[in-house]
Design an enzyme around this catalytic site. Structure first.
Site, PDB file in Angstrom:
ATOM      1  N   ASP A  14      30.749  27.932  43.865  1.00  0.00           N
ATOM      2  CA  ASP A  14      31.469  28.636  42.792  1.00  0.00           C
ATOM      3  C   ASP A  14      32.452  27.671  42.145  1.00  0.00           C
ATOM      4  O   ASP A  14      32.851  26.668  42.756  1.00  0.00           O
ATOM      5  CB  ASP A  14      32.224  29.860  43.339  1.00  0.00           C
ATOM      6  CG  ASP A  14      32.905  30.648  42.214  1.00  0.00           C
ATOM      7  OD1 ASP A  14      32.227  30.950  41.208  1.00  0.00           O
ATOM      8  OD2 ASP A  14      34.107  30.915  42.302  1.00  0.00           O
ATOM      9  N   SER A  15      32.845  27.998  40.923  1.00  0.00           N
ATOM     10  CA  SER A  15      33.863  27.191  40.253  1.00  0.00           C
ATOM     11  C   SER A  15      35.160  27.195  41.066  1.00  0.00           C
ATOM     12  O   SER A  15      35.933  26.253  40.994  1.00  0.00           O
ATOM     13  CB  SER A  15      34.123  27.766  38.860  1.00  0.00           C
ATOM     14  OG  SER A  15      34.457  29.134  38.969  1.00  0.00           O
ATOM     15  N   TYR A  46      35.720  27.782  34.951  1.00  0.00           N
ATOM     16  CA  TYR A  46      34.617  27.303  34.129  1.00  0.00           C
ATOM     17  C   TYR A  46      34.395  28.201  32.905  1.00  0.00           C
ATOM     18  O   TYR A  46      33.695  27.829  31.979  1.00  0.00           O
ATOM     19  CB  TYR A  46      33.307  27.335  34.935  1.00  0.00           C
ATOM     20  CG  TYR A  46      33.082  26.213  35.925  1.00  0.00           C
ATOM     21  CD1 TYR A  46      34.083  25.312  36.278  1.00  0.00           C
ATOM     22  CD2 TYR A  46      31.826  26.060  36.521  1.00  0.00           C
ATOM     23  CE1 TYR A  46      33.837  24.302  37.196  1.00  0.00           C
ATOM     24  CE2 TYR A  46      31.579  25.047  37.427  1.00  0.00           C
ATOM     25  CZ  TYR A  46      32.578  24.176  37.774  1.00  0.00           C
ATOM     26  OH  TYR A  46      32.323  23.179  38.671  1.00  0.00           O
ATOM     27  N   GLY A  47      34.962  29.415  32.951  1.00  0.00           N
ATOM     28  CA  GLY A  47      34.632  30.482  31.995  1.00  0.00           C
ATOM     29  C   GLY A  47      34.688  30.113  30.529  1.00  0.00           C
ATOM     30  O   GLY A  47      33.901  30.599  29.740  1.00  0.00           O
ATOM     31  N   CYS A  77      28.400  31.828  41.077  1.00  0.00           N
ATOM     32  CA  CYS A  77      29.275  31.870  39.908  1.00  0.00           C
ATOM     33  C   CYS A  77      28.444  32.320  38.713  1.00  0.00           C
ATOM     34  O   CYS A  77      27.401  31.721  38.421  1.00  0.00           O
ATOM     35  CB  CYS A  77      29.818  30.463  39.670  1.00  0.00           C
ATOM     36  SG  CYS A  77      30.791  30.261  38.179  1.00  0.00           S
ATOM     37  N   ASN A  78      28.897  33.357  38.019  1.00  0.00           N
ATOM     38  CA  ASN A  78      28.143  33.849  36.868  1.00  0.00           C
ATOM     39  C   ASN A  78      28.080  32.825  35.747  1.00  0.00           C
ATOM     40  O   ASN A  78      27.063  32.655  35.097  1.00  0.00           O
ATOM     41  CB  ASN A  78      28.790  35.133  36.333  1.00  0.00           C
ATOM     42  CG  ASN A  78      28.528  36.316  37.238  1.00  0.00           C
ATOM     43  OD1 ASN A  78      27.549  37.020  37.076  1.00  0.00           O
ATOM     44  ND2 ASN A  78      29.380  36.516  38.225  1.00  0.00           N
ATOM     45  N   THR A  79      29.198  32.158  35.508  1.00  0.00           N
ATOM     46  CA  THR A  79      29.242  31.194  34.408  1.00  0.00           C
ATOM     47  C   THR A  79      28.264  30.037  34.687  1.00  0.00           C
ATOM     48  O   THR A  79      27.506  29.620  33.803  1.00  0.00           O
ATOM     49  CB  THR A  79      30.676  30.670  34.218  1.00  0.00           C
ATOM     50  OG1 THR A  79      31.564  31.790  34.113  1.00  0.00           O
ATOM     51  CG2 THR A  79      30.799  29.832  32.972  1.00  0.00           C
ATOM     52  N   GLU A 162      43.686  35.177  39.613  1.00  0.00           N
ATOM     53  CA  GLU A 162      44.131  33.880  40.153  1.00  0.00           C
ATOM     54  C   GLU A 162      45.653  33.839  40.334  1.00  0.00           C
ATOM     55  O   GLU A 162      46.150  33.136  41.203  1.00  0.00           O
ATOM     56  CB  GLU A 162      43.703  32.747  39.216  1.00  0.00           C
ATOM     57  CG  GLU A 162      42.198  32.622  39.072  1.00  0.00           C
ATOM     58  CD  GLU A 162      41.593  31.514  39.902  1.00  0.00           C
ATOM     59  OE1 GLU A 162      42.257  30.497  40.112  1.00  0.00           O
ATOM     60  OE2 GLU A 162      40.426  31.675  40.336  1.00  0.00           O
ATOM     61  N   CYS A 196      31.228  38.860  36.726  1.00  0.00           N
ATOM     62  CA  CYS A 196      32.140  37.773  37.066  1.00  0.00           C
ATOM     63  C   CYS A 196      32.610  37.981  38.499  1.00  0.00           C
ATOM     64  O   CYS A 196      32.954  39.102  38.890  1.00  0.00           O
ATOM     65  CB  CYS A 196      33.348  37.770  36.128  1.00  0.00           C
ATOM     66  SG  CYS A 196      34.576  36.537  36.599  1.00  0.00           S
ATOM     67  N   THR A 197      32.636  36.881  39.228  1.00  0.00           N
ATOM     68  CA  THR A 197      32.946  36.957  40.662  1.00  0.00           C
ATOM     69  C   THR A 197      34.342  37.481  40.961  1.00  0.00           C
ATOM     70  O   THR A 197      34.585  37.997  42.045  1.00  0.00           O
ATOM     71  CB  THR A 197      32.843  35.551  41.254  1.00  0.00           C
ATOM     72  OG1 THR A 197      33.640  34.672  40.448  1.00  0.00           O
ATOM     73  CG2 THR A 197      31.421  35.069  41.287  1.00  0.00           C
ATOM     74  N   HIS A 198      35.285  37.326  39.999  1.00  0.00           N
ATOM     75  CA  HIS A 198      36.667  37.752  40.258  1.00  0.00           C
ATOM     76  C   HIS A 198      36.878  39.251  40.086  1.00  0.00           C
ATOM     77  O   HIS A 198      37.854  39.797  40.571  1.00  0.00           O
ATOM     78  CB  HIS A 198      37.628  37.046  39.299  1.00  0.00           C
ATOM     79  CG  HIS A 198      37.907  35.624  39.636  1.00  0.00           C
ATOM     80  ND1 HIS A 198      36.913  34.690  39.787  1.00  0.00           N
ATOM     81  CD2 HIS A 198      39.072  34.973  39.858  1.00  0.00           C
ATOM     82  CE1 HIS A 198      37.459  33.523  40.064  1.00  0.00           C
ATOM     83  NE2 HIS A 198      38.772  33.667  40.117  1.00  0.00           N
TER      84      HIS A 198
HETATM   85  N1  DGL Z   1      33.300  32.313  38.935  1.00  0.00           N
HETATM   86  C1  DGL Z   1      33.395  32.563  37.519  1.00  0.00           C
HETATM   87  C2  DGL Z   1      32.320  33.569  37.100  1.00  0.00           C
HETATM   88  O1  DGL Z   1      31.752  34.285  37.905  1.00  0.00           O
HETATM   89  C3  DGL Z   1      34.755  33.079  37.130  1.00  0.00           C
HETATM   90  C4  DGL Z   1      35.834  32.025  37.206  1.00  0.00           C
HETATM   91  C5  DGL Z   1      35.657  30.915  36.197  1.00  0.00           C
HETATM   92  O2  DGL Z   1      35.783  31.161  34.986  1.00  0.00           O
HETATM   93  O3  DGL Z   1      35.423  29.793  36.655  1.00  0.00           O
HETATM   94  O4  DGL Z   1      32.032  33.654  35.936  1.00  0.00           O
END
Ligand code: DGL
Length: 277
Positions: A14-15, A46-47, A77-79, A162, A196-198
């Protein structure tokens, strides 16, 4: 019989910290495997980064996890799944190692969506990068061409998590604002994907501001179920994954910073090692 490969842990990338929400569901469902978690915390989020940068960073992480012995890597990570997975699978994997695999979170998340929506209208809440990539609508259209998909970027939600503000009253404003924007674009939505993971950390607030009849898809559980199914269908890959029930954590940031913040996502203290990509 000698093996032409060394079995290894399943890599989860993940990012930053968010992939821990995916990892915890995977471990809950598949506790017998060994796992190696890599968070690129030093370069997160990373978003809002460009395609090129997300692809480059994600490829570096996949290479590193392969070097560390992973035969299978999940981009938690979705991004990264939206912006880098396809290119890595199609262009890089044949050169890196044709027998290893890299999987993402988008396909598993959308596989069941067509069965859940009755109105055939679905909403996606995600980072700006994931929404702009159009990956969710593209994947959904492949499986369920009749479904109408509407995306809404929620640029403030990752910072809220965060910065440990996700359960504070101030978060209400941003959560309500993005949900209202989504529903003003399409009021027929009856199913929402948290892409998104968050976002699972904001779930109580999201639930509070989404009308009660709207179903929210639990991404971590769907990814875990899909991975179990994948390993069952691919016994050759299953044999490449070691089963000792362990989990190691690596971060590109300082280890003490990782341990402090990671505990919000896992509800327990975590010890990580530092790694350079
Ligand atoms: N892990 C990212 C996602 O699932 C969210 C955090 C990021 O923007 O890096 O999109």
């Amino acid at each position: 019989m000698s093996l032409s490969f060394s079995p290894g842990p399943i890599g989860v990338f993940d990012s930053g910290y968010g992939g821990l929400t995916i990892l915890s569901q995977i471990r809950k469902r598949l506790p017998q495997y060994d796992y190696l978690y890599l968070g690129d915390n030093a370069r997160a989020p990373y978003g809002s980064r460009s395609f090129e940068v997300v692809y480059e960073f994600t490829l570096q992480a996949v290479r590193k996890l392969f070097e560390m012995g992973c035969q299978l890597v999940v981009l938690g990570c979705n991004t990264a799944s939206a912006k880098a997975l396809r290119t890595i699978q199609q262009r890089d994997l044949p050169f890196l190692d044709v027998n290893r695999r890299v999987l993402g979170v988008i396909r598993p998340t959308v596989e069941s969506v067509g069965m859940l929506t009755k109105t055939r209208h679905i909403g996606i809440l995600a980072t700006e990068g994931t929404i702009k990539s159009e990956s969710y609508p593209m994947e959904i259209k492949k499986l369920f061409p009749d479904v109408v998909v509407t995306g809404q970027a929620c640029p403030m939600w990752v910072p809220l998590v965060e910065n440990h503000e996700y359960d504070e009253p101030g978060a209400d404003y941003f959560v309500r604002k993005s949900i209202n924007k989504l529903l003003s674009l399409d009021s027929s939505i009856d199913t929402v994907i948290l892409g998104c993971t968050h976002f699972p950390l904001l779930l109580p607030k999201i639930r509070q501001f989404l009308p009660a009849h709207i179903t929210i898809l639990p991404q971590g559980e769907l990814v875990a179920a899909s991975l179990e199914n994948y390993l069952f269908r691919h016994p050759d890959m299953d044999a490449r994954c070691t089963k000792g029930g362990t989990c190691r954590y690596y971060t590109t940031e300082s280890t003490s910073k990782f341990s402090d913040s990671a505990s919000i996502f896992m509800n327990q203290p975590l010890q990580a090692s530092h790694i350079e990509l």
